[in-house]
Design an enzyme around this catalytic site. Structure first.
Site, PDB file in Angstrom:
ATOM      1  CB  ALA A   1      -1.268   7.542  -3.842  1.00  0.00           C
TER       2      ALA A   1
ATOM      3  N   GLY B   1       0.833  -1.208   0.000  1.00  0.00           N
ATOM      4  CA  GLY B   1       0.000   0.000   0.000  1.00  0.00           C
ATOM      5  C   GLY B   1       0.857   1.243   0.000  1.00  0.00           C
ATOM      6  CG  ASN B   2      -0.142   4.732  -1.548  1.00  0.00           C
ATOM      7  OD1 ASN B   2      -0.875   5.533  -0.994  1.00  0.00           O
ATOM      8  ND2 ASN B   2      -0.485   4.131  -2.694  1.00  0.00           N
ATOM      9  NE  ARG B   3       5.067   6.681   4.588  1.00  0.00           N
ATOM     10  CZ  ARG B   3       5.264   5.939   5.678  1.00  0.00           C
ATOM     11  NH1 ARG B   3       4.334   5.893   6.610  1.00  0.00           N
ATOM     12  NH2 ARG B   3       6.373   5.263   5.834  1.00  0.00           N
ATOM     13  CB  SER B   4      -2.862   8.026  -0.472  1.00  0.00           C
ATOM     14  OG  SER B   4      -4.068   8.701  -0.709  1.00  0.00           O
TER      15      SER B   4
END
Ligand code: PMT
Length: 397
Positions: free
Chosen positions: A270, A204-207
């Site tokens: 993102a 995943g990512n930090r969005s």
């Protein structure tokens, strides 16, 4: 479009005050949240009980001695739009000169909401040079006039000065409330995609989705029909249709399909650039040793949109760290109409924060830098910018 809108009706002292009762009833029927304020003179024509019964709310009429210490500012801030119907020559004069000697005039002075005035008076008063000057001043100040109509007046005379019918006031109100993106269909993406590794893990990512959700809300407030394609865990913004997705593949499929139905796509999500080439069917276990996860590219959603034969206006985001040089190059080469570059390394900007520092880059590479703003404010300004761009486009045909 009036459903749930907070409309404040100011009734001032003219015979047409009886028509204001019908206007208020029509607003309530259309689902608006309506409050009424009256001058003392208005109460010579219609009693406050009439309006209280129609709205189910108390009627405000005094600046002092009311339950609230500041009824005029309270009402002024509450209202999304103010209608003064009927608006007497006296009230027009007070509003034109910024006088605030009663609740109605003080509220007009205090509000930042749009004000719609429906004048009603005898023809001689309407045509008097003082009233002409006051009307010109009010229009110059951005107040909107509806009417007066011409017809029979209270003293048996005939001519211009009659308050327009409530239905005409409703139409004028709807026009006034239309936002700059009224009639525009917009798709917004938000959140970080999740690319599964096995049934319990993902890349995943930090969005957080805050930027995309703020844009969707601002677009709704600006009058757009909004579809939000989201992989974020946030409460749905009211007024937007939400399509929930998880992976880049799902987001891509939804966005490319829905892009045919909209005028603008804003890609604030993102989206993962890579995903595991194989998704394990069972949980990877430590006892099986350290896994090697081979990655493959995800579909480039923006590139698919650029390639569409009939494509909407495209807004890409670019997450940069420090310099916007790469974003400028991409803005020129990628074929999108507008790039919103944000410095995700700057303090209070980018992923997860409530604020963002962005720069708008057009397809020629021209850059417009904005200061650090709340994401809500970035979204509001972006919607205004988009409205301007779409109008320019429409004007060019
Ligand atoms: O969600 P928040 O916590 O509020 O944070 C907001 C944000 C930082 C995520 C947002 O402002 C932002 O910058 N979004 C884009 C992040 C990103 O993926 O940037 P990028 O430079 O990797 O991608 C460029 C553009 O291509 C983006 O519009 C992206 O949506 C799009 N893209 C990316 C990959 C892919 N496979 N397909 C795409 O269409």
């Amino acid at each position: 479009m009036l459903s749930g809108r907070r409309i404040l009706v100011g009734v001032t002292g003219g015979v047409a005050a009886y028509k204001a009762a019908y206007l208020v009833r029509r607003l309530v029927e259309r689902g608006a949240d309506v409050r009424v304020m009256m001058t003392r003179s208005a109460q010579q024509f219609v009693g406050p009980q009439t309006f209280a019964a129609i709205t189910g709310q108390g009627v405000a009429s005094e600046l002092f001695g009311a339950a609230s210490v500041s009824p005029h500012t309270e009402l002024a801030r509450w209202a999304e739009a103010v209608i003064i119907a009927p608006a007497t020559a006296n009230t027009l004069a007070k509003a034109a000169h910024g006088l605030s000697s009663d609740l109605v005039s003080a509220t007009i002075l205090a509000t930042t909401a749009p004000v719609l005035l429906a004048p009603a008076m005898h023809t001689e008063m309407w045509e008097n040079a003082a009233t002409r000057r006051n009307v010109a001043v009010l229009q110059g100040d951005g107040r909107t006039m509806v009417g007066p109509a011409s017809g029979s007046l209270a003293g048996g005379d005939t001519g211009p000065g009659r308050m327009v019918e409530p239905e005409e006031i409703l139409q004028a109100l709807e026009l006034l409330l239309k936002g700059p993106l009224s009639g525009v269909r917009m798709l917004v993406t938000a959140g970080g995609t999740r690319e599964p590794i096995d049934p319990v893990r993902f890349i995943g990512n930090r969005s957080s989705g805050k930027m995309g959700f703020a844009i969707a809300s601002a677009a709704v407030a600006s009058g757009a029909d909004v579809i939000l394609v989201s992989s974020a865990d946030l409460p749905p913004p009211s007024g937007a249709r939400v399509v929930e997705v998880e992976t880049a593949e799902e987001m891509g499929q939804s966005v490319v399909k829905l892009a045919q139905e909209v005028d603008v796509v804003v890609m604030a999500a993102a989206v993962a650039d890579f995903r595991p080439a194989v998704i394990e069917e069972t949980k990877l276990r430590r006892t099986d040793g350290i896994p090697e996860i081979r990655l493959e590219a995800t579909p480039d959603i923006l590139a698919s949109l650029v390639a569409l034969e009939k494509r909407p206006y495209l807004v890409g985001f670019a997450a940069e760290t420090g310099s916007y040089d790469t974003a400028i190059q991409k803005a020129i080469s990628k074929g999108v109409d507008l790039t919103v570059a944000n410095d995700v390394a700057a303090e209070g900007s980018g992923f997860g924060s409530d604020t963002n520092q962005v720069a708008l880059i057009d397809s020629q590479g021209t850059i417009e830098r904005w200061p650090l703003l709340t994401k809500v404010e970035v979204a509001r300004r972006l919607c205004d910018h988009l409205a301007g761009q779409l109008n320019e486009r429409a004007a060019k045909g």
